[in-house]
Design an enzyme around this catalytic site. Structure first.
Site, PDB file in Angstrom:
ATOM      1  N   GLU A 198      35.205  44.563  34.209  1.00  0.00           N
ATOM      2  CA  GLU A 198      35.384  46.004  34.729  1.00  0.00           C
ATOM      3  C   GLU A 198      35.793  46.934  33.471  1.00  0.00           C
ATOM      4  OE1 GLU A 198      36.457  43.203  36.094  1.00  0.00           O
ATOM      5  OE2 GLU A 198      36.037  43.220  38.219  1.00  0.00           O
ATOM      6  N   GLU A 312      23.563  53.739  49.671  1.00  0.00           N
ATOM      7  CA  GLU A 312      22.279  52.727  49.816  1.00  0.00           C
ATOM      8  C   GLU A 312      22.680  51.630  50.887  1.00  0.00           C
ATOM      9  OE1 GLU A 312      20.263  50.934  46.195  1.00  0.00           O
ATOM     10  OE2 GLU A 312      19.856  49.237  47.522  1.00  0.00           O
TER      11      GLU A 312
HETATM   12  C1  NAG Z   1      37.444  42.243  29.798  1.00  0.00           C
HETATM   13  O1  NAG Z   1      37.470  41.537  28.690  1.00  0.00           O
HETATM   14  C2  NAG Z   1      38.111  41.824  27.652  1.00  0.00           C
HETATM   15  C3  NAG Z   1      38.208  40.710  26.395  1.00  0.00           C
HETATM   16  O2  NAG Z   1      36.578  40.535  26.168  1.00  0.00           O
HETATM   17  C4  NAG Z   1      39.823  41.885  27.939  1.00  0.00           C
HETATM   18  O3  NAG Z   1      40.379  42.594  26.567  1.00  0.00           O
HETATM   19  C5  NAG Z   1      39.864  42.641  28.848  1.00  0.00           C
HETATM   20  O4  NAG Z   1      41.210  42.676  29.422  1.00  0.00           O
HETATM   21  C6  NAG Z   1      39.029  42.424  30.386  1.00  0.00           C
HETATM   22  N1  NAG Z   1      39.068  43.349  31.281  1.00  0.00           N
HETATM   23  C7  NAG Z   1      39.308  43.012  32.441  1.00  0.00           C
HETATM   24  C8  NAG Z   1      39.405  43.844  33.340  1.00  0.00           C
HETATM   25  O5  NAG Z   1      39.453  41.799  32.919  1.00  0.00           O
END
Ligand code: NAG
Ligand code: NAG
Ligand code: NAG
Ligand code: NAG
Ligand code: NAG
Ligand code: NAG
Ligand code: NAG
Ligand code: NAG
Ligand code: NAG
Ligand code: NAG
Ligand code: NAG
Length: 564
Positions: A198, A312
């Site tokens: 996300e 949609e």
């Molecule tokens: C998405 O992944 C990154 C590391 O790749 C991390 O720092 C981040 O907290 C993650 N975000 C979520 C919403 O899990």
């Protein structure tokens, strides 16, 4: 919220006894009624990006058939549908300044047999935004990229072309990316790594919309203002996919406050999903309510502070199943789905379609795979618009009326200024008129469907049952007007009429034509404070209290009368 005003409403569901009203009282406590207020243009459409030139045509060859169908809806609900131009193919579209056609799409049947997965668009693609008068559009920018390095240039080039083509008159919002919650897992080919999450999405989205804004500021400054630079988002495909909408909000998707509508997508099931049937999957109120409630829960968890829309939706994803998604039963499902959304304050619903799609409300052009024409689901769209009435004249509050008949029926009330105006009853018990099985149970018909009654003979479909519904009205209402959405059966794909009107292409290119072979002009008398209405299986009926409703006869001013 006072809904009932000076008209008391108790809806009584009669038992499934043909024409004999057995009142199973459901007393409605107004506090328990789920209700919502649709936005203007509630019944709207989403058109597959790659099919948009087919649906709209271009400056020299506008698609007037489509425009006629949009006018019919606009006539009833007060505004023409809003048109979202987007879908899976928006994320495949790469701009090529030298392309001499609007769109060059290449189909790879492994990825999808129904739409191209390699797409170039040229300058004339944007002509399609100027063929329909008084229609507002959203343009869907390519975020997914389709692993094509030209996607960054495409974004700046198309932002300029789209803003110039649309201007303040035709644009309502932008969209950046379609169903990004499926980017990492898409059945048509993943376009992001499996650890895409996300916060990655939010960062990418904020970067992209900043690029779009800078292009628009330079080329279309009127569209870069705080009130005019707006999006629908996140346009996710569901509530339980790889990315979750609540986490996108938590990660700052709306930090710049340019999201005007919280938009999500919905399908009831899939075209190839085992066990899908018309009765069990589509003509099933329970299933529809569960599907919609999941979106309501998600929206409430986020509480985004902007209207909730379905950007949609349609019956069965992967473009629908023939015999189901193009049937009259699917039209009845479409009414139930749209009005249940309305009652849960999902304030606009965009019905999705594309060229050759089985669930499409209409086929805009002749192709080897489908005949140009108005399809069964369109008639459900018409009934929704008629039930709402002209939202420009008066806002309408739509309430869901709980019935005791189980999965196969639904009812809704429309209130104007707190007063009950119309009731929609949808009898979704399947009646398959081509079901000539000789061993079926023969219901004894009492003529509620206009037929003569009596048991059917071997080899013919059974007599069509009708169920009676009764509801009490007060406030001096003495008469009611009845309008029916009619077809020979839930399996019908042609011969459908709304209050005697056909909008079929072959009659007058989609303009309303009154047929002579369907009963119209029915009225009901209120007796002892009660209205009783018989509804044959596989039919929807709108009962309008009082006969002098100004909107009822409007189509006759533009249509013509034809005897069938
Ligand atoms: C998405 O992944 C990154 C590391 O790749 C991390 O720092 C981040 O907290 C993650 N975000 C979520 C919403 O899990
Ligand atoms: C379009 O054609 C011009 C002139 O031939 C050329 O310079 C340009 O590179 C072409 N653009 C693309 C995207 O192929
Ligand atoms: C407009 O549409 C017609 C019919 O599809 C097509 O023949 C024509 O080439 C199109 N014009 C442009 C500029 O794309
Ligand atoms: C359309 O794209 C295909 C490749 O996907 C290409 O072979 C063809 O030449 C293109 N047609 C035009 C008119 O650009
Ligand atoms: C069609 O798509 C499949 C799956 O992505 C891919 O393996 C194949 O190479 C594609 N075919 C063509 C002609 O591009
Ligand atoms: C309607 O859908 C619900 C929920 O999916 C299911 O439990 C029920 O069996 C269905 N009803 C019919 C008549 O198939
Ligand atoms: C209707 O009945 C016919 C004949 O039994 C059958 O072939 C068809 O699949 C049925 N249609 C639906 C939508 O159930
Ligand atoms: C079709 O006929 C069969 C056999 O009698 C019956 O069980 C079934 O309910 C019918 N289907 C519809 C949709 O009318
Ligand atoms: C509907 O039924 C009527 C009366 O049986 C018949 O004349 C008409 O052809 C049927 N329509 C379709 C589309 O099957
Ligand atoms: C009424 O006439 C239309 C057009 O001829 C036809 O498609 C439809 O099936 C007829 N309906 C009935 C109930 O006969
Ligand atoms: C009228 O309604 C009242 C109250 O529901 C009931 O007692 C009475 O029997 C009804 N009269 C008739 C003629 O149905």
């Amino acid at each position: 919220m006072r809904l009932v005003g000076n008209v008391g409403l108790v809806l009584l569901r009669a038992g499934a006894v043909l024409c004999h009203v057995r009142r199973l009282a459901v007393s409605l406590d107004t506090a328990d009624i789920k209700s919502g207020t649709p936005l203007d243009g509630f019944l709207s459409y989403s058109i597959e990006f790659s099919s948009f030139p087919d649906f709209a045509g271009n400056k020299s060859t506008p698609n007037t058939f489509s425009d006629n169908l949009l006018n019919n809806i606009g006539y009833l609900q007060g505004d023409k549908p809003y048109i979202r131009v987007g879908g899976n193919t928006q994320d495949y579209a790469i701009y090529n300044e030298n392309l001499t056609v609007a769109l060059n799409g290449t189909v790879n049947v492994t990825r999808s047999p129904d739409y191209p997965t390699t797409i170039e668009i040229g300058p004339s693609f944007f002509e399609s935004y100027s063929t329909w008068p008084n229609v507002k559009f959203s343009h869907g920018f390519n975020m997914g990229g389709n692993n094509d390095p030209r996607v960054q240039n495409t974004l700046t080039q198309t932002a300029e072309l789209a803003c110039k083509a649309l201007g303040t008159d035709k644009l309502y919002v932008w969209e950046y990316g379609n169903e990004a919650d499926l980017f990492a897992t898409s059945a048509q080919g993943p376009v992001r790594p499996s650890n895409y999450n996300e916060s990655d999405y939010v960062n990418e989205w904020l970067d992209g919309v900043a690029v779009i804004k800078s292009v628009i500021q330079k080329n279309c400054p009127d569209l870069a203002l705080i009130d005019t630079y707006k999006y629908m988002a996140p346009s996710f495909g569901g509530v339980a996919n790889h990315l979750k909408a609540p986490l996108t909000w938590a990660n700052g998707l709306d930090n710049t406050q340019n999201i005007k509508y919280f938009s999500s997508h919905n399908y009831i099931s899939g075209a190839a999903t085992p066990g899908v049937t018309l009765q069990g999957t589509l003509m099933n109120h329970t299933r529809t309510t569960l599907s919609v409630e999941a979106h309501v829960d998600e929206y409430n968890a986020i509480n985004p502070g902007v209207p909730h829309i379905i950007g949609e939706a349609n019956s069965l994803y992967n473009q629908g199943r023939p015999g189901l998604s193009n049937s009259f039963g699917a039209a009845l499902w479409g009414i139930d789905f749209a009005l249940y959304c309305a009652a849960r304050n999902i304030q606009r619903v965009h019905i999705h379609m594309g060229t050759n799609y089985r669930y499409a409300s209409w086929q805009p052009v002749e192709t080897p795979r489908a005949t140009r024409g108005t399809k069964a689901p369109y008639y459900g769209n018409i009934a929704v618009a008629a039930f709402l009435g002209n939202l420009r004249i008066a806002p309408v509050r739509v309430a869901h009326l709980p019935l005791t008949g189980g999965d196969t029926e639904a009812a809704y009330a429309a209130y104007v200024g707190g007063t009950l105006k119309r009731v929609m009853i949808i009898n979704m018990n399947a009646y398959n008129y081509t079901n000539t099985s000789s061993n079926q149970e023969h219901a004894t018909d009492c003529g509620c469907d206009g037929s003569t009654g009596g048991p059917s003979s071997s080899g013919a479909p059974p007599q069509r049952p009708a169920r009676a519904y009764s509801f009490t009205v007060g406030g001096g209402v003495t008469t009611a007007r009845v309008q029916r959405l009619y077809a020979n059966g839930s399996d019908a794909i042609t011969g459908i009429t709304w209050d005697g009107w056909s909008y079929n292409y072959e009659l007058d290119q989609g303009r309303p034509v009154r047929l002579g072979n369907v009963t119209v002009g029915e009225t009901l008398q209120v007796q002892n404070g009660t209205l009783v209405i018989a509804v044959p299986d596989s039919q929807a009926v709108v009962v309008t209290l009082g006969v002098a409703d100004e909107t009822l006869d409007r189509p006759s001013r533009v249509g013509r009368i034809r005897r069938a």
